[in-house]
Design an enzyme around this catalytic site. Sequence first.
Site, PDB file in Angstrom:
ATOM      1  N   TYR A  36      75.463  27.262  20.716  1.00 18.47           N
ATOM      2  CA  TYR A  36      74.501  27.639  19.681  1.00 18.47           C
ATOM      3  C   TYR A  36      73.745  28.900  20.105  1.00 18.47           C
ATOM      4  O   TYR A  36      73.421  29.056  21.294  1.00 18.47           O
ATOM      5  CB  TYR A  36      73.428  26.565  19.530  1.00 18.47           C
ATOM      6  CG  TYR A  36      73.709  25.423  18.585  1.00 18.47           C
ATOM      7  CD1 TYR A  36      74.205  25.635  17.306  1.00 18.47           C
ATOM      8  CD2 TYR A  36      73.403  24.121  18.959  1.00 18.47           C
ATOM      9  CE1 TYR A  36      74.405  24.569  16.437  1.00 18.47           C
ATOM     10  CE2 TYR A  36      73.596  23.053  18.094  1.00 18.47           C
ATOM     11  CZ  TYR A  36      74.097  23.289  16.835  1.00 18.47           C
ATOM     12  OH  TYR A  36      74.272  22.236  15.968  1.00 18.47           O
ATOM     13  N   GLU A  73      68.016  19.928  17.927  1.00 16.55           N
ATOM     14  CA  GLU A  73      66.800  19.321  18.503  1.00 16.55           C
ATOM     15  C   GLU A  73      65.957  20.391  19.175  1.00 16.55           C
ATOM     16  O   GLU A  73      65.236  20.141  20.133  1.00 16.55           O
ATOM     17  CB  GLU A  73      67.153  18.205  19.495  1.00 16.55           C
ATOM     18  CG  GLU A  73      67.667  16.965  18.834  1.00 16.55           C
ATOM     19  CD  GLU A  73      69.136  17.044  18.455  1.00 16.55           C
ATOM     20  OE1 GLU A  73      69.402  17.058  17.234  1.00 16.55           O
ATOM     21  OE2 GLU A  73      69.992  17.089  19.334  1.00 16.55           O
ATOM     22  N   ASN A 112      74.588  25.209   9.787  1.00 13.75           N
ATOM     23  CA  ASN A 112      74.826  24.002  10.563  1.00 13.75           C
ATOM     24  C   ASN A 112      74.463  22.768   9.754  1.00 13.75           C
ATOM     25  O   ASN A 112      73.311  22.624   9.357  1.00 13.75           O
ATOM     26  CB  ASN A 112      74.001  24.030  11.847  1.00 13.75           C
ATOM     27  CG  ASN A 112      74.324  22.874  12.754  1.00 13.75           C
ATOM     28  OD1 ASN A 112      75.452  22.758  13.225  1.00 13.75           O
ATOM     29  ND2 ASN A 112      73.369  22.005  12.972  1.00 13.75           N
ATOM     30  N   GLU A 113      75.429  21.927   9.509  1.00 15.23           N
ATOM     31  CA  GLU A 113      75.214  20.689   8.752  1.00 15.23           C
ATOM     32  C   GLU A 113      74.379  20.991   7.509  1.00 15.23           C
ATOM     33  O   GLU A 113      73.432  20.263   7.202  1.00 15.23           O
ATOM     34  CB  GLU A 113      74.517  19.633   9.628  1.00 15.23           C
ATOM     35  CG  GLU A 113      75.369  19.159  10.787  1.00 15.23           C
ATOM     36  CD  GLU A 113      74.704  18.061  11.616  1.00 15.23           C
ATOM     37  OE1 GLU A 113      73.463  17.953  11.595  1.00 15.23           O
ATOM     38  OE2 GLU A 113      75.420  17.322  12.292  1.00 15.23           O
ATOM     39  N   GLU A 163      81.361  17.773  16.475  1.00 13.80           N
ATOM     40  CA  GLU A 163      80.339  17.177  17.337  1.00 13.80           C
ATOM     41  C   GLU A 163      80.699  15.715  17.544  1.00 13.80           C
ATOM     42  O   GLU A 163      80.354  14.855  16.733  1.00 13.80           O
ATOM     43  CB  GLU A 163      78.932  17.272  16.703  1.00 13.80           C
ATOM     44  CG  GLU A 163      78.387  18.673  16.599  1.00 13.80           C
ATOM     45  CD  GLU A 163      76.931  18.728  16.130  1.00 13.80           C
ATOM     46  OE1 GLU A 163      76.326  17.662  15.892  1.00 13.80           O
ATOM     47  OE2 GLU A 163      76.397  19.845  15.989  1.00 13.80           O
ATOM     48  N   TYR A 219      70.739  14.016  27.523  1.00 17.43           N
ATOM     49  CA  TYR A 219      71.611  13.565  26.429  1.00 17.43           C
ATOM     50  C   TYR A 219      72.599  12.481  26.868  1.00 17.43           C
ATOM     51  O   TYR A 219      73.514  12.134  26.147  1.00 17.43           O
ATOM     52  CB  TYR A 219      72.362  14.778  25.851  1.00 17.43           C
ATOM     53  CG  TYR A 219      72.640  14.678  24.370  1.00 17.43           C
ATOM     54  CD1 TYR A 219      71.674  15.022  23.436  1.00 17.43           C
ATOM     55  CD2 TYR A 219      73.863  14.218  23.900  1.00 17.43           C
ATOM     56  CE1 TYR A 219      71.921  14.928  22.087  1.00 17.43           C
ATOM     57  CE2 TYR A 219      74.124  14.110  22.543  1.00 17.43           C
ATOM     58  CZ  TYR A 219      73.150  14.470  21.644  1.00 17.43           C
ATOM     59  OH  TYR A 219      73.390  14.383  20.296  1.00 17.43           O
TER      60      TYR A 219
END
Length: 635
Positions: free
Chosen positions: A80, A126, A184-185, A265, A332
């Site tokens: 990203y 996030e 993105n999404e 993802e 994560y």
Amino acid sequence: MAAGVLLFVAANLACLSVRGNLVSGERAFSIDYKNNCFLKDGRPFQYISGSIHYSRIPRYYWKDRLVKMYMSGLNAIQVYVPWNFHEAVQGVQSFTGDRDLEHFLDLANQTGLLVILRPGPYICAEWEMGGLPAWLLQKPKIVLRSADTDYMQAVSNWLAVLLPKMKPWLYINGGNIISVQVENEYGSYYACDYNYMRHLRTLFRFFLGEDIVLFTTDGNTDKEMMCGTLQGLYATVDFGTDTNITEAFDRQRRFEPRGPLVNSEFYTGWLDHWGDQHAMVDAQNISRMLGEMLTMGANVNMYMFEGGTNFGYWNGADHDTRFRSVVTSYDYDAPLSEAGDPTEKLLAIRDVIKEFNDIPFGPMPPATPKFAYGFVTLRKVGNISGLLKTISPLGPVKSQNPLTFEEMKQYYGYMLYQTTLPRNLSEPTPLISPLNGVHDRAYVSVNGVFQGLLERDTVLVINITGQQGDTVDILVENMGRVNFGSKIKDYKGLLSNLILGKDKLTDWMIYPLDIDGAIANGWPHSDSQQSFAAAQKEPLAGPAFYMGTLKPNGLAWDTFLKFTLWMKGQIWINGVNLGRYWPNRGPQQTVYIPGPLLSTTLPNNITVLELEGAPAHLRVLFTDRAQLGVTAEQS
Ligand SMILES: *[C@@H]1O[C@H](CO)[C@@H](O)[C@H](O)[C@H]1NC(C)=O
Ligand SMILES: *[C@@H]1O[C@H](CO)[C@@H](O)[C@H](O)[C@H]1NC(C)=O
Ligand SMILES: *[C@@H]1O[C@H](CO)[C@@H](O)[C@H](O)[C@H]1NC(C)=O
Ligand SMILES: *[C@@H]1O[C@H](CO)[C@@H](O)[C@H](O)[C@H]1NC(C)=O
Ligand SMILES: *[C@@H]1O[C@H](CO)[C@@H](O)[C@H](O)[C@H]1NC(C)=O
Ligand SMILES: *[C@@H]1O[C@H](CO)[C@@H](O)[C@H](O)[C@H]1NC(C)=O
Ligand SMILES: *[C@@H]1O[C@H](CO)[C@@H](O)[C@H](O)[C@H]1NC(C)=O
């Protein structure tokens, strides 16, 4: 259905039998719609990729993490680009140091990794405001992630800087970027504005050319796929171990009847918010599903492969039923830990990849060494209002009603709102946030005596005491802007008036605070220690700064800082803002300190801003173990 799986396997075999008729040496990357796969240099190609965010790893560890990903058998990484990380001030872009994206791409290329680039402009991740710069909010009517003129103008200006830099790095131009994601999404955003996606498609094509593979990624529902996909952008899906693979790829097939199957993802773990249980995803489930997807010939990106850290103020937040901010660690539960160490999950994944690809010969690089430097006792430097000369060089702005961070053009961190009590409070009197306008936490003192705190969505009233004319200090903390959903227009500070009993509090002095600037310039360690002597006698409750030094011992190894019985705050070492600690809410108990930050010869300068109250022992502990999973308060 098993039949569905067989069909995909058959399609994949057809794909593998294709032989290109490309002129040898020519670099090409494209989609083979006939044979349902990607073609690289004319040959079928399946990527096994992992996400890594350069903005969450110190530059000196980039190569270490990339080599470990390569040695795991990955042939690509997914990256990203956070717009706000590069353009903190409108019109001023930074691509140096930890922001040197081209150096990162170069290291990946040297390592033998292809790149799937995700330049946003919105990225979620996030990350603070999903990667959008908070200065966009200076236009109160702006509609983020839409064809809105103000928004599109800023996006065009940014992409006109970023994308031309990326063009030479495209695989077809001699670099390693094989494909580029648009937005993105987008399908999970309420606006569902096709004109916006069309504008983006035009910009990406204009700056990157006609030959690059452009794609979208969306959550696995029809609604999301409807709003997130666009003709000319290859539609991919994302999902984790809670999802049925056949059904997920069937959905991709409904929007993309031919072409490669792609899970952009595949969740190896999950994020934590403050107050959550530490998220963990089972390694066996990951391995099993990865094997199934690769057997189908699908292309898989594991999100995350290396999570890293939300240093400074870069964490994002969610706002579903209430505001919930993301913790400092972005470990994560990924195959490489926050500190870049190979885990059992990584070894399990590598064993799966071995069944499909030759993996590089040689040992997995080991974990970086960790060291338990032990306890350091801190001393008090002073409280916020006593230090304004140093931490608020610009001085206050006078305003009848409170101004937001955005109106003050201070986008991150902390700001002080000061006023006086309009009358005597003979009894404890409620201080109320009637419109829930405290974004996100307000630490309240009267004449320097800490009264408690207000918290967005959670604590909307506290009692305070004092006398007419007493100074009311309200330190407001921005806990990170919402990064997902319809509430990403997340202004910070005091967004509405506070009520004291029946009176509206007015006539504010609002101090922008440049704490990071002061600390980067050597404060408080550079000041004569005498100037802090008086502070030793002051109470430990309420927002205040503490300092200490870690004596150099010749090692600059990674370590983790534990704040036992401290409440909540921010930590800097040698001028670098390492993020927030909040052991009392959890689950994260330790803050990651990258070793190369430490000096082997000079005293290492520790600065802490504790917001609620320091423990009497005033000690912090440097330990050799991360502790990310404790929710309950512990001693
Ligand atoms: C996935 O869904 C398909 C079709 O709905 C079903 O036949 C199959 O049993 C499911 N697989 C798993 C592992 O649940
Ligand atoms: C990427 O690496 C390859 C192989 O080492 C090299 O030939 C090529 O010049 C590199 N590309 C760039 C843009 O540095
Ligand atoms: C593995 O995934 C399945 C299906 O989502 C789930 O029911 C199971 O609890 C998972 N196993 C573990 C150990 O998490
Ligand atoms: C407020 O309290 C102080 C101290 O008790 C007193 O001197 C003062 O007269 C009071 N002011 C008013 C307006 O009641
Ligand atoms: C805050 O700092 C100032 C300046 O050092 C001092 O006068 C004041 O007493 C302090 N307040 C408290 C409550 O410690
Ligand atoms: C504030 O004080 C009043 C009176 O003492 C008490 O009834 C009330 O519960 C207190 N409210 C809070 C939020 O502490
Ligand atoms: C810590 O601060 C002191 C005083 O400003 C300075 O001399 C020293 O170089 C600093 N240490 C490091 C590692 O930067």
